[in-house]
Design an enzyme around this catalytic site. Sequence first.
Site, PDB file in Angstrom:
ATOM      1  N   CYS A 279      23.787  28.520  70.632  1.00 13.66           N
ATOM      2  CA  CYS A 279      24.206  27.386  69.792  1.00 13.66           C
ATOM      3  C   CYS A 279      23.932  26.017  70.385  1.00 13.66           C
ATOM      4  O   CYS A 279      23.165  25.241  69.811  1.00 13.66           O
ATOM      5  CB  CYS A 279      25.679  27.535  69.448  1.00 13.66           C
TER       6      CYS A 279
HETATM    7  C1  UDX Z   1      23.366  33.145  63.644  1.00 14.48           C
HETATM    8  C2  UDX Z   1      22.563  31.839  63.537  1.00 14.48           C
HETATM    9  O1  UDX Z   1      21.404  31.911  64.341  1.00 14.48           O
HETATM   10  C3  UDX Z   1      23.314  30.642  63.938  1.00 14.48           C
HETATM   11  O2  UDX Z   1      22.632  29.491  63.509  1.00 14.48           O
HETATM   12  C4  UDX Z   1      24.650  30.621  63.326  1.00 14.48           C
HETATM   13  O3  UDX Z   1      25.422  29.559  63.756  1.00 14.48           O
HETATM   14  C5  UDX Z   1      25.345  31.913  63.517  1.00 14.48           C
HETATM   15  O4  UDX Z   1      24.564  32.959  63.018  1.00 14.48           O
HETATM   16  P1  UDX Z   1      23.728  35.010  65.520  1.00 14.48           P
HETATM   17  O5  UDX Z   1      24.775  35.790  64.808  1.00 14.48           O
HETATM   18  O6  UDX Z   1      23.813  34.900  67.002  1.00 14.48           O
HETATM   19  O7  UDX Z   1      23.648  33.472  64.977  1.00 14.48           O
HETATM   20  O8  UDX Z   1      22.326  35.518  65.067  1.00 14.48           O
HETATM   21  P2  UDX Z   1      21.512  36.796  65.536  1.00 14.48           P
HETATM   22  O9  UDX Z   1      22.190  37.494  66.654  1.00 14.48           O
HETATM   23  O10 UDX Z   1      20.099  36.349  65.640  1.00 14.48           O
HETATM   24  O11 UDX Z   1      21.685  37.770  64.291  1.00 14.48           O
HETATM   25  C6  UDX Z   1      21.087  37.597  63.067  1.00 14.48           C
HETATM   26  C7  UDX Z   1      21.047  38.969  62.386  1.00 14.48           C
HETATM   27  O12 UDX Z   1      20.461  38.802  61.107  1.00 14.48           O
HETATM   28  C8  UDX Z   1      20.236  40.020  63.131  1.00 14.48           C
HETATM   29  O13 UDX Z   1      20.978  41.198  63.231  1.00 14.48           O
HETATM   30  C9  UDX Z   1      19.001  40.226  62.240  1.00 14.48           C
HETATM   31  O14 UDX Z   1      18.503  41.540  62.303  1.00 14.48           O
HETATM   32  C10 UDX Z   1      19.568  39.880  60.884  1.00 14.48           C
HETATM   33  N1  UDX Z   1      18.580  39.419  59.897  1.00 14.48           N
HETATM   34  C11 UDX Z   1      17.714  38.442  60.203  1.00 14.48           C
HETATM   35  C12 UDX Z   1      18.586  39.981  58.621  1.00 14.48           C
HETATM   36  O15 UDX Z   1      19.386  40.867  58.336  1.00 14.48           O
HETATM   37  N2  UDX Z   1      17.709  39.520  57.703  1.00 14.48           N
HETATM   38  C13 UDX Z   1      16.786  38.571  57.984  1.00 14.48           C
HETATM   39  O16 UDX Z   1      15.987  38.203  57.118  1.00 14.48           O
HETATM   40  C14 UDX Z   1      16.783  38.002  59.287  1.00 14.48           C
HETATM   41  C1  UDX Z   2      29.756  27.413  71.169  1.00 16.62           C
HETATM   42  C2  UDX Z   2      30.952  26.665  70.534  1.00 16.62           C
HETATM   43  O1  UDX Z   2      31.981  26.511  71.506  1.00 16.62           O
HETATM   44  C3  UDX Z   2      31.460  27.400  69.303  1.00 16.62           C
HETATM   45  O2  UDX Z   2      32.513  26.661  68.687  1.00 16.62           O
HETATM   46  C4  UDX Z   2      30.279  27.520  68.353  1.00 16.62           C
HETATM   47  O3  UDX Z   2      30.614  28.017  67.136  1.00 16.62           O
HETATM   48  C5  UDX Z   2      29.158  28.317  68.995  1.00 16.62           C
HETATM   49  O4  UDX Z   2      28.753  27.601  70.178  1.00 16.62           O
HETATM   50  P1  UDX Z   2      29.395  29.495  72.777  1.00 16.62           P
HETATM   51  O5  UDX Z   2      27.967  29.050  72.828  1.00 16.62           O
HETATM   52  O6  UDX Z   2      29.683  30.916  72.520  1.00 16.62           O
HETATM   53  O7  UDX Z   2      30.211  28.654  71.669  1.00 16.62           O
HETATM   54  O8  UDX Z   2      30.054  29.178  74.206  1.00 16.62           O
HETATM   55  P2  UDX Z   2      30.880  28.020  74.929  1.00 16.62           P
HETATM   56  O9  UDX Z   2      32.053  28.663  75.562  1.00 16.62           O
HETATM   57  O10 UDX Z   2      31.160  26.863  74.057  1.00 16.62           O
HETATM   58  O11 UDX Z   2      29.885  27.616  76.119  1.00 16.62           O
HETATM   59  C6  UDX Z   2      28.553  27.185  75.897  1.00 16.62           C
HETATM   60  C7  UDX Z   2      27.868  26.869  77.216  1.00 16.62           C
HETATM   61  O12 UDX Z   2      28.443  25.722  77.830  1.00 16.62           O
HETATM   62  C8  UDX Z   2      27.944  27.988  78.261  1.00 16.62           C
HETATM   63  O13 UDX Z   2      26.686  28.112  78.908  1.00 16.62           O
HETATM   64  C9  UDX Z   2      29.007  27.493  79.214  1.00 16.62           C
HETATM   65  O14 UDX Z   2      28.863  28.009  80.514  1.00 16.62           O
HETATM   66  C10 UDX Z   2      28.752  25.991  79.191  1.00 16.62           C
HETATM   67  N1  UDX Z   2      29.934  25.173  79.591  1.00 16.62           N
HETATM   68  C11 UDX Z   2      31.080  25.209  78.832  1.00 16.62           C
HETATM   69  C12 UDX Z   2      29.852  24.331  80.697  1.00 16.62           C
HETATM   70  O15 UDX Z   2      28.810  24.271  81.392  1.00 16.62           O
HETATM   71  N2  UDX Z   2      30.936  23.554  81.011  1.00 16.62           N
HETATM   72  C13 UDX Z   2      32.084  23.567  80.282  1.00 16.62           C
HETATM   73  O16 UDX Z   2      33.008  22.819  80.628  1.00 16.62           O
HETATM   74  C14 UDX Z   2      32.164  24.420  79.153  1.00 16.62           C
END
Ligand code: UDX
Ligand code: UDX
Length: 456
Positions: A279
Amino acid sequence: MKVTIIGAGYVGLVTGTGLAGLGHTVVCVDTDPRRVGAIENGKAPFFEPGLDELLAKARASGKLSASTSLRDSLKDADVSIIAVGTPSNDDGIDLKYIRAAAREIGEQLKSLGRFHVVTVKSTVVPMTTDTVVRQELEAASGLLAGRDFGLAMNPEFLREGCAVEDFTNPDRIVLGALDARSHEILAQMYAGFSCPMLKTTPRNAEMIKYTSNALLAALISFSNEIAQVCETIPGLDESVVMEGVHLDRRWWVDTGQGNRKHPGAVTYLRAGVGFGGSCFPKDVKAIFEFAQAQGAAMPLLESVLTINEERANRIVAILERQVGSLNGKRIAVLGLAFKPDTDDVRESPGMKIAADLARRGARVVTHDPIVTAEIATANLGPGVTHEASATAAVAGADAAIIATSWDEYKRLDWTAIARSMRNAVILDGRQVIKPVDLPAGAKVLTIGKHVGEART
Ligand code: UDX
Ligand code: UDX
């Protein structure tokens, strides 16, 4: 309510399983048959604490199923939730999966025989839902959004590693709908929760998601910048500085009736090896590029990205200054997941550091409590060795870098570790080693502290 989730990645599957737990009947649709098979067998296709248990419960209750057929799964559905991936491309984010999902839903809309709300959950830039998605749906169905079917954007705020907890105990629910009926139906879907529910437009909902992530990413880069200053001045310690900053009552949590409580942990102000994951890096880049295309510059966010992109190089440079040329040196990298409690290595700082070290000729040995040797090799190539234990990875090493703040690393016997190294230089990139555990005789470099103050 009957809900169809399109895309069973960590967001789609956690959401689907959580909604089934609330009593809705959910079908998770994914194009990947292995994913679908795993879900049908009650096994999450990726590691997320608590998800297997919740999934098993949802399967046993008959409330959750999985399928590769969107067409069959949409039958009688009240709501569809698009949670497919939104990878980056040269122009920002690639909407091809979103478009394809919208088209396919659109083709079914007429035959559903009931009012259906199409909801975008994937993170998309403002205007995507009410222009791109709307056009695909209307073109494929011949129907009108807001009148014949509902359209909404409902961002996710799930942190990997605690996504189940974040779903079951949300801080907010943002419902960005085109029409009042969609607001109502989605509010009913989330009726089990007591947190604030913000009803707004799809555009505001899209922007809320980006602004939330950009703010958190900015706090991290800000902390890393402060750490960089602290590292140059004897006596400064970024973690103490941030503790002091955080005592400001404006950061305290409102506990109601005029009472406020200090939140304790210093969140998002922890300096380290940079932010990774699926993200922050992608979202900050996407909103920056989107704003630029709109003619609105975001110089602050540009710096947030630059600071983060340079982080891995800086860490390797700090190490190089301590151990000299890295060529031929055995360097252990502890932590390949982008954060603890996940096996996700997307944009992982640990991976970047390991790759950079290997490029400079170091003999890199990696370890992670759950990221497997196969994943390590797929990302870093066969020249990098992956060990099953942290102690094996550091044994005989010329230096070690901690890149992920796994609890396991906090509990290690650092004195024994230091003794097992050829040259006991440890770069603690995540402020993991407690001062009381600092190994005597080792040189421990902590992010945010003057290098000259490394304990030797
Ligand atoms: C996704 C988005 O990338 C992100 O922008 C959003 O905030 C949260 O949802 P994530 O759940 O981590 O994040 O995505 P990913 O792990 O890539 O999973 C997407 C899934 O969709 C995969 O299982 C893939 O196989 C599936 N997919 C993708 C479909 O079923 N149909 C498609 O056409 C493309
Ligand atoms: C993030 C957002 O927090 C969540 O709300 C959103 O929907 C998806 O993206 P996520 O990416 O799962 O969640 O992890 P997060 O715990 O937020 O950490 C992101 C990255 O920042 C990690 O690599 C973490 O190690 C780093 N981080 C976090 C720091 O380097 N310092 C900090 O103080 C906090």
